[in-house]
Scaffold this motif. Sequence first.
Motif, mmCIF file in Angstrom:
data_model
loop_
_atom_site.group_PDB
_atom_site.id
_atom_site.type_symbol
_atom_site.label_atom_id
_atom_site.label_comp_id
_atom_site.label_asym_id
_atom_site.label_seq_id
_atom_site.Cartn_x
_atom_site.Cartn_y
_atom_site.Cartn_z
ATOM 1 N N GLY A 1 8.585 -53.400 -16.325
ATOM 2 C CA GLY A 1 9.352 -52.547 -17.223
ATOM 3 C C GLY A 1 9.114 -52.891 -18.687
ATOM 4 O O GLY A 1 8.992 -51.993 -19.534
ATOM 5 N N LEU B 1 11.229 -56.365 -13.831
ATOM 6 C CA LEU B 1 11.533 -56.490 -15.252
ATOM 7 C C LEU B 1 10.251 -56.664 -16.062
ATOM 8 O O LEU B 1 10.082 -56.047 -17.117
ATOM 9 C CB LEU B 1 12.465 -57.682 -15.477
ATOM 10 C CG LEU B 1 12.787 -58.021 -16.927
ATOM 11 C CD1 LEU B 1 13.463 -56.851 -17.620
ATOM 12 C CD2 LEU B 1 13.661 -59.272 -16.995
ATOM 13 N N LEU C 1 16.183 -49.883 -17.897
ATOM 14 C CA LEU C 1 15.597 -51.185 -18.202
ATOM 15 C C LEU C 1 16.664 -52.153 -18.724
ATOM 16 O O LEU C 1 16.688 -53.333 -18.344
ATOM 17 C CB LEU C 1 14.473 -51.030 -19.225
ATOM 18 C CG LEU C 1 13.737 -52.312 -19.612
ATOM 19 C CD1 LEU C 1 13.060 -52.944 -18.395
ATOM 20 C CD2 LEU C 1 12.707 -52.021 -20.699
ATOM 21 N N LYS D 1 7.698 -50.420 -21.531
ATOM 22 C CA LYS D 1 8.796 -50.065 -22.430
ATOM 23 C C LYS D 1 8.392 -49.129 -23.567
ATOM 24 O O LYS D 1 9.127 -48.166 -23.859
ATOM 25 C CB LYS D 1 9.422 -51.350 -22.985
ATOM 26 C CG LYS D 1 10.643 -51.144 -23.882
ATOM 27 C CD LYS D 1 11.254 -52.508 -24.221
ATOM 28 C CE LYS D 1 12.456 -52.358 -25.141
ATOM 29 N NZ LYS D 1 12.062 -52.065 -26.532
#
Length: 218
Positions: free
Chosen positions: A150, A147, A165, A154
């Motif tokens: 990600g 995460l 995501l 982004k």
Amino acid sequence: MAKAPDPSRGERRALLVLAGLAGGLALVAIPRMVAGLLLAFAPGVHSDGLYPQPQEWAATEDFLVVAEAWQASTESGRYRALVRHLAQAPDEQDGLEKFLARVPLMPEQWLWLGQKLAQADPARAIAAWRMSVYSARVYPSIMEFRLDLGLALKPEMNAEDLSLLDDQFRLSYVLRPGQVQLILAQSRNHVHREYFARVVQSLSDADMDAIMRIHVLH
């Protein structure tokens, strides 16, 4: 006159049979247990999402050789292959790429490759991140690290990647809400607070039930 059977003799026989079975199971279980412990405690096998570092390669190989002597396993074999590729390659990135070309369904290693590429080549980093998700959508031990990567990538993601995501954010929050909060507390991730609020607001009743079962009622 026939002699009455001695019930204690039958009980002793049953106990001996049970003891023999227990001993046999122990002999089978001990090698697996020892091999599992050696794999778990190998210096380069980390539970926090880190991959084997150069100073750990030799010791990791030694641990895994002994583990496989007790009992061979797919996991120890993969780690040995990874360490060998890293040690033989000109750099860690090259070693990871060669390893993943041969063993592609490895979510941890795809994550590590994405982390290596994030600064210099975001497009390839996103591709590696995507492969990590495709290899194992739910993989609790690395989900907060995935995460975090990600979120860093982004701004460069397309609509499909952003949908992945969103899904990873939701799953990570359901499974490991404390770790997600720690990630968002990092100064570099303050910009994602509105995004976080949107994802939390979109949690379904099933998601909330899962949070209750995992973290409140368990």
